[in-house]
Scaffold this motif. Structure first.
Motif, PDB file in Angstrom:
ATOM      1  N   ALA A 151      31.026   4.254  43.912  1.00 24.69           N
ATOM      2  CA  ALA A 151      31.482   4.096  45.291  1.00 24.69           C
ATOM      3  C   ALA A 151      30.982   2.799  45.903  1.00 24.69           C
ATOM      4  O   ALA A 151      31.661   2.193  46.741  1.00 24.69           O
ATOM      5  CB  ALA A 151      31.026   5.295  46.123  1.00 24.69           C
ATOM      6  N   HIS A 152      29.782   2.346  45.506  1.00 27.01           N
ATOM      7  CA  HIS A 152      29.224   1.124  46.087  1.00 27.01           C
ATOM      8  C   HIS A 152      29.362  -0.071  45.146  1.00 27.01           C
ATOM      9  O   HIS A 152      28.536  -0.975  45.140  1.00 27.01           O
ATOM     10  CB  HIS A 152      27.762   1.321  46.490  1.00 27.01           C
ATOM     11  CG  HIS A 152      26.929   2.072  45.487  1.00 27.01           C
ATOM     12  ND1 HIS A 152      27.072   3.414  45.255  1.00 27.01           N
ATOM     13  CD2 HIS A 152      25.935   1.669  44.657  1.00 27.01           C
ATOM     14  CE1 HIS A 152      26.213   3.803  44.335  1.00 27.01           C
ATOM     15  NE2 HIS A 152      25.516   2.757  43.943  1.00 27.01           N
ATOM     16  N   GLN A 153      30.438  -0.090  44.372  1.00 26.80           N
ATOM     17  CA  GLN A 153      30.721  -1.220  43.490  1.00 26.80           C
ATOM     18  C   GLN A 153      30.726  -2.528  44.275  1.00 26.80           C
ATOM     19  O   GLN A 153      31.246  -2.609  45.387  1.00 26.80           O
ATOM     20  CB  GLN A 153      32.080  -1.012  42.817  1.00 26.80           C
ATOM     21  CG  GLN A 153      32.592  -2.193  42.011  1.00 26.80           C
ATOM     22  CD  GLN A 153      33.901  -1.911  41.332  1.00 26.80           C
ATOM     23  OE1 GLN A 153      33.942  -1.239  40.309  1.00 26.80           O
ATOM     24  NE2 GLN A 153      35.005  -2.399  41.891  1.00 26.80           N
ATOM     25  N   TRP A 196      17.444   0.401  42.233  1.00 27.34           N
ATOM     26  CA  TRP A 196      17.836   0.070  40.864  1.00 27.34           C
ATOM     27  C   TRP A 196      19.174  -0.661  40.945  1.00 27.34           C
ATOM     28  O   TRP A 196      19.858  -0.636  41.966  1.00 27.34           O
ATOM     29  CB  TRP A 196      17.996   1.325  39.995  1.00 27.34           C
ATOM     30  CG  TRP A 196      19.073   2.253  40.482  1.00 27.34           C
ATOM     31  CD1 TRP A 196      18.968   3.163  41.495  1.00 27.34           C
ATOM     32  CD2 TRP A 196      20.429   2.318  40.017  1.00 27.34           C
ATOM     33  NE1 TRP A 196      20.165   3.811  41.692  1.00 27.34           N
ATOM     34  CE2 TRP A 196      21.080   3.308  40.790  1.00 27.34           C
ATOM     35  CE3 TRP A 196      21.152   1.658  39.027  1.00 27.34           C
ATOM     36  CZ2 TRP A 196      22.425   3.647  40.596  1.00 27.34           C
ATOM     37  CZ3 TRP A 196      22.478   2.002  38.834  1.00 27.34           C
ATOM     38  CH2 TRP A 196      23.096   2.988  39.608  1.00 27.34           C
ATOM     39  N   ILE A 197      19.521  -1.326  39.872  1.00 33.09           N
ATOM     40  CA  ILE A 197      20.835  -1.972  39.817  1.00 33.09           C
ATOM     41  C   ILE A 197      21.288  -2.056  38.368  1.00 33.09           C
ATOM     42  O   ILE A 197      20.471  -2.241  37.454  1.00 33.09           O
ATOM     43  CB  ILE A 197      20.802  -3.378  40.466  1.00 33.09           C
ATOM     44  CG1 ILE A 197      22.229  -3.919  40.629  1.00 33.09           C
ATOM     45  CG2 ILE A 197      19.935  -4.341  39.663  1.00 33.09           C
ATOM     46  CD1 ILE A 197      22.319  -5.135  41.535  1.00 33.09           C
ATOM     47  N   MET A 198      22.569  -1.856  38.150  1.00 32.49           N
ATOM     48  CA  MET A 198      23.205  -2.117  36.866  1.00 32.49           C
ATOM     49  C   MET A 198      24.295  -3.140  37.118  1.00 32.49           C
ATOM     50  O   MET A 198      25.202  -2.890  37.926  1.00 32.49           O
ATOM     51  CB  MET A 198      23.818  -0.834  36.281  1.00 32.49           C
ATOM     52  CG  MET A 198      22.833   0.146  35.719  1.00 32.49           C
ATOM     53  SD  MET A 198      23.702   1.503  34.901  1.00 32.49           S
ATOM     54  CE  MET A 198      22.321   2.505  34.368  1.00 32.49           C
ATOM     55  N   ASP A 199      24.176  -4.296  36.481  1.00 30.90           N
ATOM     56  CA  ASP A 199      25.195  -5.319  36.667  1.00 30.90           C
ATOM     57  C   ASP A 199      25.462  -6.036  35.363  1.00 30.90           C
ATOM     58  O   ASP A 199      24.707  -5.935  34.396  1.00 30.90           O
ATOM     59  CB  ASP A 199      24.803  -6.295  37.782  1.00 30.90           C
ATOM     60  CG  ASP A 199      23.555  -7.107  37.453  1.00 30.90           C
ATOM     61  OD1 ASP A 199      22.725  -6.619  36.670  1.00 30.90           O
ATOM     62  OD2 ASP A 199      23.406  -8.217  37.995  1.00 30.90           O
ATOM     63  N   ALA A 224      34.760  -2.251  32.217  1.00 28.67           N
ATOM     64  CA  ALA A 224      34.840  -1.991  33.650  1.00 28.67           C
ATOM     65  C   ALA A 224      34.832  -3.291  34.448  1.00 28.67           C
ATOM     66  O   ALA A 224      35.508  -3.406  35.476  1.00 28.67           O
ATOM     67  CB  ALA A 224      33.671  -1.098  34.076  1.00 28.67           C
ATOM     68  N   LEU A 225      34.072  -4.287  33.972  1.00 27.84           N
ATOM     69  CA  LEU A 225      34.010  -5.570  34.666  1.00 27.84           C
ATOM     70  C   LEU A 225      35.348  -6.299  34.618  1.00 27.84           C
ATOM     71  O   LEU A 225      35.859  -6.750  35.657  1.00 27.84           O
ATOM     72  CB  LEU A 225      32.926  -6.441  34.031  1.00 27.84           C
ATOM     73  CG  LEU A 225      32.799  -7.857  34.600  1.00 27.84           C
ATOM     74  CD1 LEU A 225      32.151  -7.820  35.976  1.00 27.84           C
ATOM     75  CD2 LEU A 225      31.999  -8.752  33.650  1.00 27.84           C
ATOM     76  N   THR A 226      35.920  -6.437  33.419  1.00 24.47           N
ATOM     77  CA  THR A 226      37.181  -7.170  33.320  1.00 24.47           C
ATOM     78  C   THR A 226      38.310  -6.434  34.034  1.00 24.47           C
ATOM     79  O   THR A 226      39.178  -7.063  34.638  1.00 24.47           O
ATOM     80  CB  THR A 226      37.549  -7.415  31.846  1.00 24.47           C
ATOM     81  OG1 THR A 226      37.577  -6.165  31.137  1.00 24.47           O
ATOM     82  CG2 THR A 226      36.547  -8.349  31.192  1.00 24.47           C
ATOM     83  N   ALA A 227      38.282  -5.102  34.002  1.00 20.50           N
ATOM     84  CA  ALA A 227      39.302  -4.341  34.724  1.00 20.50           C
ATOM     85  C   ALA A 227      39.159  -4.521  36.227  1.00 20.50           C
ATOM     86  O   ALA A 227      40.161  -4.698  36.948  1.00 20.50           O
ATOM     87  CB  ALA A 227      39.200  -2.862  34.359  1.00 20.50           C
ATOM     88  N   ALA A 228      37.920  -4.490  36.725  1.00 22.74           N
ATOM     89  CA  ALA A 228      37.708  -4.623  38.171  1.00 22.74           C
ATOM     90  C   ALA A 228      38.175  -5.972  38.685  1.00 22.74           C
ATOM     91  O   ALA A 228      38.693  -6.085  39.804  1.00 22.74           O
ATOM     92  CB  ALA A 228      36.229  -4.424  38.493  1.00 22.74           C
ATOM     93  N   HIS A 229      37.996  -7.014  37.872  1.00 21.53           N
ATOM     94  CA  HIS A 229      38.425  -8.354  38.275  1.00 21.53           C
ATOM     95  C   HIS A 229      39.847  -8.680  37.816  1.00 21.53           C
ATOM     96  O   HIS A 229      40.359  -9.757  38.135  1.00 21.53           O
ATOM     97  CB  HIS A 229      37.466  -9.407  37.715  1.00 21.53           C
ATOM     98  CG  HIS A 229      36.156  -9.493  38.438  1.00 21.53           C
ATOM     99  ND1 HIS A 229      36.028 -10.048  39.694  1.00 21.53           N
ATOM    100  CD2 HIS A 229      34.911  -9.097  38.079  1.00 21.53           C
ATOM    101  CE1 HIS A 229      34.760 -10.008  40.078  1.00 21.53           C
ATOM    102  NE2 HIS A 229      34.061  -9.427  39.109  1.00 21.53           N
ATOM    103  N   ALA A 230      40.470  -7.775  37.061  1.00 14.22           N
ATOM    104  CA  ALA A 230      41.829  -7.977  36.547  1.00 14.22           C
ATOM    105  C   ALA A 230      41.938  -9.270  35.758  1.00 14.22           C
ATOM    106  O   ALA A 230      42.817 -10.108  35.998  1.00 14.22           O
ATOM    107  CB  ALA A 230      42.851  -7.946  37.678  1.00 14.22           C
TER     108      ALA A 230
END
Length: 259
Positions: A210-212, A239-242, A145-151
Motif C-alpha cells: 500500500a505504501h509503495q 525497515w525498508i525493502m528497495d 515488481a520493479l519493472t512492472a511498476a515502472h512499465a
C-alpha cells in the motif's frame, strides 16, 4: 522425513501469491514465521495476513525469533555464522513441532532462488544429517515488481542484464561492458558513488504494498531525492525493502522501451 517447501510470496502483497503457493501452504502441516524484532514487526504482520488470507485447513502456524546477524566485519564470515544460527533454530523448531516428520513450509520474500539464502540454510540441515526433501515454489521477485511498476522492460534489445549488490557496486564500480544493472541489498545508496554520466535510474521501495514508493529519472538529478526519501521511509516504518535498476542511456531512449 521432512518435506520442506520454500514458498516465494512476492513482495508482501497477497495478490502476488501463485496458485501453487496457496496449494503448498494449505498442504503443509506447519508454517514457521520468523520474528525480526519490534522495529520490523510489519514484516511478520504481512506474513500473518497472508496466512489469514489463504489458509483454509488445519495448517499450524508457529512463530519464532530469528537470530540477528553480527554487524561487525568480515561480511562473509558474519553471514556464515548467522546462517548457522538460523539453521540451528530451524532444527529446534522442527524437533519441537514436527517430531514425527511431516510437511514444513517457509514463506520467502520474492523467490527463494534469487538473492535469498533460504536454500543455503536448508542445505546446512541436510549436511547436519536431517532427512530432508526440499521443494521450491517460485514467486514474483522484486525485480519483476520493479519493472512492472515502472512499465519498463528489464533489458534493451539483445542486451544482457547484470544483477549485483550495493556493496559490490560501491567497492568495484560499474561492471565492465554492462549496460543495465539491477542493484539489490543496498543499504547505503551505492548509486551515489556511480561516476558514470548519462545514467538513468528506476527505484522502488515496498513494491506491491500500500505504501509503495517509486522514483525514476536521470541519476544525477533524482539520486539525492531517492536517498532522502529512502531515509525518511526507513525512519517511518523501521525497515525498508528497495531495489533499483540503472541503465546507461542510449541515444534513442525509445529503444529501451521496446518489447
Amino acid at each position: 522425513m521432512i518435506d520442506l517447501h520454500l514458498i516465494g510470496i512476492g513482495t508482501g502483497n497477497p495478490d502476488h501469491l501463485t496458485l501453487a503457493a496457496i496449494k503448498a501452504m494449505n498442504r503443509a502441516d506447519l508454517i514457521l514465521l520468523p520474528r525480526k524484532g519490534e522495529a520490523k514487526s510489519d514484516l511478520i504482520d504481512l506474513r500473518r495476513s497472508i496466512c489469514d488470507a489463504v489458509l483454509t485447513g488445519e495448517t499450524r502456524v508457529v512463530e519464532f525469533d530469528l537470530p540477528e546477524r553480527a554487524a561487525t566485519p568480515p561480511y562473509l564470515e558474519a553471514v556464515g555464522d548467522w546462517h548457522d544460527a538460523i539453521a540451528a533454530e530451524w532444527a529446534r523448531q522442527i524437533a519441537a513441532n514436527l517430531p514425527e516428520g511431516g510437511v514444513l513450509a517457509l514463506l520467502v520474500w520474492g523467490d527463494p532462488s534469487l538473492y535469498d539464502s533460504t536454500l543455503r540454510i536448508a542445505a546446512r540441515l541436510e549436511q547436519g544429517g536431517m532427512p530432508l526433501r526440499i521443494h521450491v515454489v517460485p514467486g514474483i521477485t522484486s525485480v519483476q515488481a520493479l519493472t512492472a511498476a515502472h512499465a519498463i522492460p528489464l533489458n534493451t534489445l539483445a542486451a544482457p542484464v547484470t544483477i549485483t549488490t550495493g556493496r559490490r557496486l560501491r567497492e568495484e564500480g560499474w561492471p565492465a561492458d554492462a549496460e543495465t544493472l539491477v542493484v539489490m541489498l543496498d543499504g547505503g545508496c551505492a548509486f551515489r558513488d556511480v561516476a558514470e554520466h548519462g545514467v538513468r535510474i528506476w527505484w522502488g521501495a515496498y513494491l506491491g504494498m500500500a505504501h509503495q514508493a517509486l522514483i525514476s529519472g536521470d541519476l544525477a538529478e533524482v539520486g539525492p531525492r531517492i536517498a532522502e526519501q529512502r531515509a525518511a521511509l526507513r525512519a517511518e516504518h523501521g525497515w525498508i525493502m528497495d531495489v533499483y535498476l540503472l541503465r546507461r542511456q542510449l541515444a534513442d531512449l525509445a529503444d529501451c522501451r521496446r518489447f
